[in-house]
Design an enzyme around this catalytic site. Structure first.
Site, PDB file in Angstrom:
ATOM      1  N   HIS A  82       0.846  -1.192   0.000  1.00  0.00           N
ATOM      2  CA  HIS A  82       0.000   0.000   0.000  1.00  0.00           C
ATOM      3  C   HIS A  82       0.878   1.237   0.000  1.00  0.00           C
ATOM      4  O   HIS A  82       1.860   1.311   0.725  1.00  0.00           O
ATOM      5  CB  HIS A  82      -0.896   0.012   1.240  1.00  0.00           C
ATOM      6  N   ASP A 161     -13.931   3.324   7.160  1.00  0.00           N
ATOM      7  CA  ASP A 161     -12.859   4.051   6.475  1.00  0.00           C
ATOM      8  C   ASP A 161     -13.325   4.521   5.111  1.00  0.00           C
ATOM      9  O   ASP A 161     -12.975   5.617   4.668  1.00  0.00           O
ATOM     10  CB  ASP A 161     -11.593   3.194   6.330  1.00  0.00           C
ATOM     11  N   ARG A 168     -12.943  12.882   3.903  1.00  0.00           N
ATOM     12  CA  ARG A 168     -11.668  13.605   4.074  1.00  0.00           C
ATOM     13  C   ARG A 168     -11.191  14.173   2.743  1.00  0.00           C
ATOM     14  O   ARG A 168     -10.609  15.250   2.686  1.00  0.00           O
ATOM     15  CB  ARG A 168     -10.613  12.675   4.681  1.00  0.00           C
ATOM     16  N   SER A 183      -6.433   4.867   8.538  1.00  0.00           N
ATOM     17  CA  SER A 183      -7.147   4.559   7.292  1.00  0.00           C
ATOM     18  C   SER A 183      -6.470   3.378   6.586  1.00  0.00           C
ATOM     19  O   SER A 183      -7.125   2.388   6.237  1.00  0.00           O
ATOM     20  CB  SER A 183      -7.139   5.807   6.394  1.00  0.00           C
ATOM     21  N   LYS A 187      -7.712  -1.030   6.719  1.00  0.00           N
ATOM     22  CA  LYS A 187      -7.989  -1.829   5.517  1.00  0.00           C
ATOM     23  C   LYS A 187      -7.049  -3.016   5.436  1.00  0.00           C
ATOM     24  O   LYS A 187      -7.448  -4.122   5.076  1.00  0.00           O
ATOM     25  CB  LYS A 187      -7.804  -0.966   4.261  1.00  0.00           C
TER      26      LYS A 187
HETATM   27  N1  URA Z   1      -4.319   6.095   1.563  1.00  0.00           N
HETATM   28  C1  URA Z   1      -5.313   5.625   2.332  1.00  0.00           C
HETATM   29  O1  URA Z   1      -5.768   4.503   2.166  1.00  0.00           O
HETATM   30  N2  URA Z   1      -5.783   6.427   3.295  1.00  0.00           N
HETATM   31  C2  URA Z   1      -5.299   7.658   3.523  1.00  0.00           C
HETATM   32  O2  URA Z   1      -5.761   8.315   4.410  1.00  0.00           O
HETATM   33  C3  URA Z   1      -4.255   8.148   2.701  1.00  0.00           C
HETATM   34  C4  URA Z   1      -3.773   7.337   1.721  1.00  0.00           C
END
Ligand code: URA
Length: 430
Positions: A82, A161, A168, A183, A187
């Site tokens: 990620h 989220d 956001r 966040s 996930k």
């Molecule tokens: N990627 C994400 O999944 N969440 C964030 O808040 C910023 C980048």
């Protein structure tokens, strides 16, 4: 409990309890909390921050807000990567097929564009028919059969989220260490992979503008991941200038495809190979660098991408024939305003220019133009002559060029001498 009291407490610098955070996350999930309350709390957190305990509690509450994927139905070690988000960051599109072609399974959940940054899901949807809303059973099946799947946040994983992420995005509350850490990690924990590789971006195009902030974010996420029993590693990588040359949706997919054929831009190729090798190393594969080179040169990585596209309903011919991607109706050439070197290219401003062309969203749920984008012919450090082409812009609506060009040009600074170039890979936290 009342949202008003939570907002007031945080606004005044107080610490939210586990129960308060769980109340908030539950209300966001079942939509009993008004969006203005949620937005106000996000803004209060943005300014006041959260400590490690609050961040952990928010992460766990969001990870528990929906289903949690039990990947034990998939054989072998499952890895996930990620990025914290950047401009031109199409790394997952290349890393996932490379790793899968080397025999390690990647069960990946990705997001949409956020703020000035693009998202893997939006990019993949520029391939005709590609379906990112895969149900869990099909997800397991695709990963078991082909070794890779990239799904959106449709599987009811961390739905809190999903709501907050979209909120956001349109309320200027993205770039906060605790909000980003919770966040991403909510996930990652809900999606159940054994190994998690994080690419924490730093610089003008990243949410974290300084190395110190990026390190803090990386440490916090690595701690949460390892604490939850997942092998977690973070790289800190440069995002002061856009990654690669293509910024947008379909243009980035095409650049990722070229990289899988061995023809990618130098910076993007280096990052792709570094992250791929690290994921293989985390999964216990020997000689990872050699294996990465091999699957690029023998075409196996590209084949994996085509298999994934096909198994998710997309037209795999797009992978072998880039002319199938829909083209923007209009192109505008952008030229250098001065002789000299590009001493700085503000990546966030370039991302904003790209969004103004139609590649990003202004409000939650907006549709995007897959064909809109920017292709850079020159980047930070390059010598240019006044009037020389430095970029091309693409859009479906010609009227979008004026504002986007103005924004793009404001991102560029010129100097008489070559600037010092920072290295792409800036650190690693295990
Ligand atoms: N990627 C994400 O999944 N969440 C964030 O808040 C910023 C980048």
């Amino acid at each position: 409990m009342r949202m008003y009291d939570l907002i007031l407490k945080k606004r005044n610098g107080g610490k939210l309890t586990k129960e308060e955070i769980e109340f908030f996350v539950k209300g966001v999930t079942d939509k009993t909390i008004e969006l203005y309350h949620a937005s106000a709390l996000m803004m209060a957190i943005y300014f006041r921050g959260m400590d490690e305990e609050e961040t952990l509690n928010l992460t766990l509450a969001m990870a528990e807000s929906g289903e949690k994927m039990d990947l034990s139905l998939i054989d072998g070690i499952k890895v996930d990567k990620h990025s914290t988000g950047g401009v031109g960051d199409k790394t997952s599109l290349a890393v996932v097929p490379i790793v899968a072609a080397c025999g390690v399974k990647v069960a990946k959940m990705s997001g949409r564009g956020l703020g000035h940054t693009g998202g893997t899901i939006d990019k993949l949807e520029s391939i005709k028919g590609f379906d990112t809303s895969v149900e869990p059973e099909k997800f397991f099946d695709i990963v078991n059969t082909h070794g890779l799947c990239i799904a959106g946040q449709s599987m009811n994983l961390a739905p809190a989220d999903k709501e907050l992420y979209a909120l956001r995005d349109v309320t200027a509350t993205v770039d906060n260490v605790s909000l980003i850490a919770s966040s991403i990690m909510s996930k990652k924990l809900a999606s159940g992979s054994d190994c998690i590789l994080l690419d924490v971006k730093v610089g003008s195009g990243a949410f974290m503008k300084t190395k110190a902030e990026a390190e803090k974010l990386a440490h916090e996420m690595v701690k949460i991941g390892n604490g939850a029993g997942r092998k977690t590693v973070a790289f800190i990588t440069d995002m002061d200038k856009p990654l690669g040359n293509a910024i947008g949706n379909s243009v980035e997919v095409i650049e990722a495809i070229e990289t899988l054929k061995g023809n990618g831009p130098e910076d993007f190729t280096l990052l792709t190979k570094t992250l791929s090798a690290e994921l293989l190393r985390m999964a216990g594969v020997e000689n990872p660098e050699e294996k990465v080179e091999k699957v690029i040169s023998n075409g196996k990585a590209l084949e994996k991408l085509a298999l994934m596209v096909k198994s998710q309903g997309g037209d795999e011919n797009y992978i072998y024939n880039a002319s199938l991607f829909e083209k923007a109706k209009y192109t505008r050439e952008i030229v250098a305003g001065e002789d000299g070197f590009i001493s700085h290219m503000n990546a966030e401003t370039v991302g904003v220019a790209c969004a103004k062309l139609g590649a990003g969203r202004e409000k939650k749920g907006d549709s995007i133009d897959f064909t809109a984008g920017i292709y850079l012919f020159k980047k930070t450090g390059d010598k240019v002559f006044k009037g020389e082409k430095i970029a091309e812009m693409y859009a479906s609506d010609e009227n979008k060029f004026t504002e986007a060009e103005k924004t793009f040009l404001s991102a560029i600074e010129y100097g008489a001498t070559a600037p010092e170039i920072v290295s792409l890979i800036m650190g690693k936290i295990e």
